[in-house]
Design a protein around this motif. Structure first.
Motif, short mmCIF file in Angstrom:
data_model
loop_
_atom_site.label_atom_id
_atom_site.label_comp_id
_atom_site.label_asym_id
_atom_site.label_seq_id
_atom_site.Cartn_x
_atom_site.Cartn_y
_atom_site.Cartn_z
N ALA A 1 3.60 -10.62 4.80
CA ALA A 1 2.92 -9.32 4.82
C ALA A 1 3.51 -8.52 5.98
O ALA A 1 3.59 -9.02 7.11
CB ALA A 1 1.42 -9.49 5.01
N VAL A 2 3.99 -7.32 5.68
CA VAL A 2 4.56 -6.46 6.72
C VAL A 2 3.91 -5.08 6.65
O VAL A 2 3.41 -4.66 5.60
CB VAL A 2 6.09 -6.31 6.59
N ALA A 3 3.91 -4.41 7.78
CA ALA A 3 3.42 -3.04 7.85
C ALA A 3 4.49 -2.20 8.52
O ALA A 3 5.30 -2.71 9.30
CB ALA A 3 2.12 -2.97 8.64
N ASP B 1 0.84 -1.21 0.00
CA ASP B 1 0.00 0.00 0.00
C ASP B 1 0.87 1.26 0.00
O ASP B 1 0.56 2.24 -0.68
CB ASP B 1 -0.94 0.01 1.20
N LEU B 2 1.95 1.21 0.75
CA LEU B 2 2.87 2.35 0.80
C LEU B 2 3.50 2.60 -0.56
O LEU B 2 3.58 3.74 -1.02
CB LEU B 2 3.95 2.11 1.87
N VAL B 3 3.93 1.53 -1.23
CA VAL B 3 4.51 1.67 -2.57
C VAL B 3 3.50 2.32 -3.50
O VAL B 3 3.84 3.23 -4.26
CB VAL B 3 4.98 0.29 -3.12
N ARG B 4 2.25 1.89 -3.44
CA ARG B 4 1.21 2.48 -4.29
C ARG B 4 0.99 3.96 -3.96
O ARG B 4 0.82 4.79 -4.86
CB ARG B 4 -0.10 1.71 -4.15
N ARG C 1 9.05 -1.86 11.85
CA ARG C 1 8.49 -2.87 10.95
C ARG C 1 7.77 -3.92 11.78
O ARG C 1 8.28 -4.37 12.79
CB ARG C 1 9.63 -3.50 10.17
N GLU C 2 6.59 -4.30 11.32
CA GLU C 2 5.83 -5.35 12.00
C GLU C 2 5.44 -6.41 10.98
O GLU C 2 4.85 -6.10 9.94
CB GLU C 2 4.57 -4.78 12.64
N VAL C 3 5.79 -7.66 11.25
CA VAL C 3 5.41 -8.77 10.38
C VAL C 3 3.98 -9.15 10.73
O VAL C 3 3.67 -9.52 11.86
CB VAL C 3 6.35 -9.97 10.56
N LEU C 4 3.09 -9.06 9.74
CA LEU C 4 1.68 -9.36 9.95
C LEU C 4 1.39 -10.85 9.73
O LEU C 4 0.58 -11.44 10.42
CB LEU C 4 0.80 -8.51 9.04
N SER C 5 2.04 -11.42 8.73
CA SER C 5 1.90 -12.85 8.45
C SER C 5 3.15 -13.31 7.70
O SER C 5 3.81 -12.52 7.04
CB SER C 5 0.64 -13.15 7.65
N THR C 6 3.44 -14.59 7.83
CA THR C 6 4.63 -15.13 7.16
C THR C 6 4.30 -15.86 5.87
O THR C 6 5.15 -16.04 5.03
CB THR C 6 5.40 -16.07 8.11
N ARG C 7 3.05 -16.33 5.72
CA ARG C 7 2.64 -17.03 4.49
C ARG C 7 1.28 -16.53 4.06
O ARG C 7 0.30 -16.91 4.69
CB ARG C 7 2.62 -18.53 4.73
N PRO C 8 1.17 -15.74 3.08
CA PRO C 8 2.25 -15.02 2.41
C PRO C 8 2.82 -13.93 3.31
O PRO C 8 2.16 -13.48 4.24
CB PRO C 8 1.57 -14.41 1.19
#
Length: 118
Positions: A90-92, A53-56, A81-88
């Motif tokens: 997703a970081v925020a 989303d940030l890239v967009r 940085r916060e890892v939201l999920s590992t598969r797939p």
């Protein structure tokens, strides 16, 4: 007014009264002045934003460049940085208090640019 040139002990020319180490402006620009850093901080001010989303939101930056800038900013404590999920995967990213302290400067820069048609 012409600058006075002095020769130091190593034989190098120096401007009299010049800073021998980075001044506060230079140090500040090293922290928030890199390409995309100010824009990244600006987009994070309302809360955490996922990487894609940030890239967009940035519009013209490649994922590679955004990733590099975020790593640099994380190292110096502007963002976290916060890892939201590992598969797939997703970081925020979220702005820190240190990063938030730069927002007044960025707001003033924004106003200056708007007032001068830049």
């Amino acid at each position: 007014m012409k600058a006075q040139i002095q020769i130091d002990v190593a034989g190098r020319k120096r401007v009299a009264g010049a800073c021998t180490e980075p001044c506060p402006i230079e140090r500040g620009m090293r922290i928030i002045g890199g390409k995309w850093k100010g824009s990244i901080l600006w987009h994070l001010q309302q809360g955490p934003v996922r990487f894609n989303d940030l890239v967009r939101q940035l519009g013209g930056a490649s994922k590679k460049i955004v990733n590099q800038r975020l790593k640099e900013m994380e190292e110096i404590g502007l963002v976290k940085r916060e890892v939201l999920s590992t598969r797939p995967v997703a970081v925020a990213y979220e702005i820190t208090e240190f990063g938030r302290s730069s927002l007044d400067v960025l707001e003033q820069l924004k106003q200056w640019a708007e007032q001068n048609g830049i």
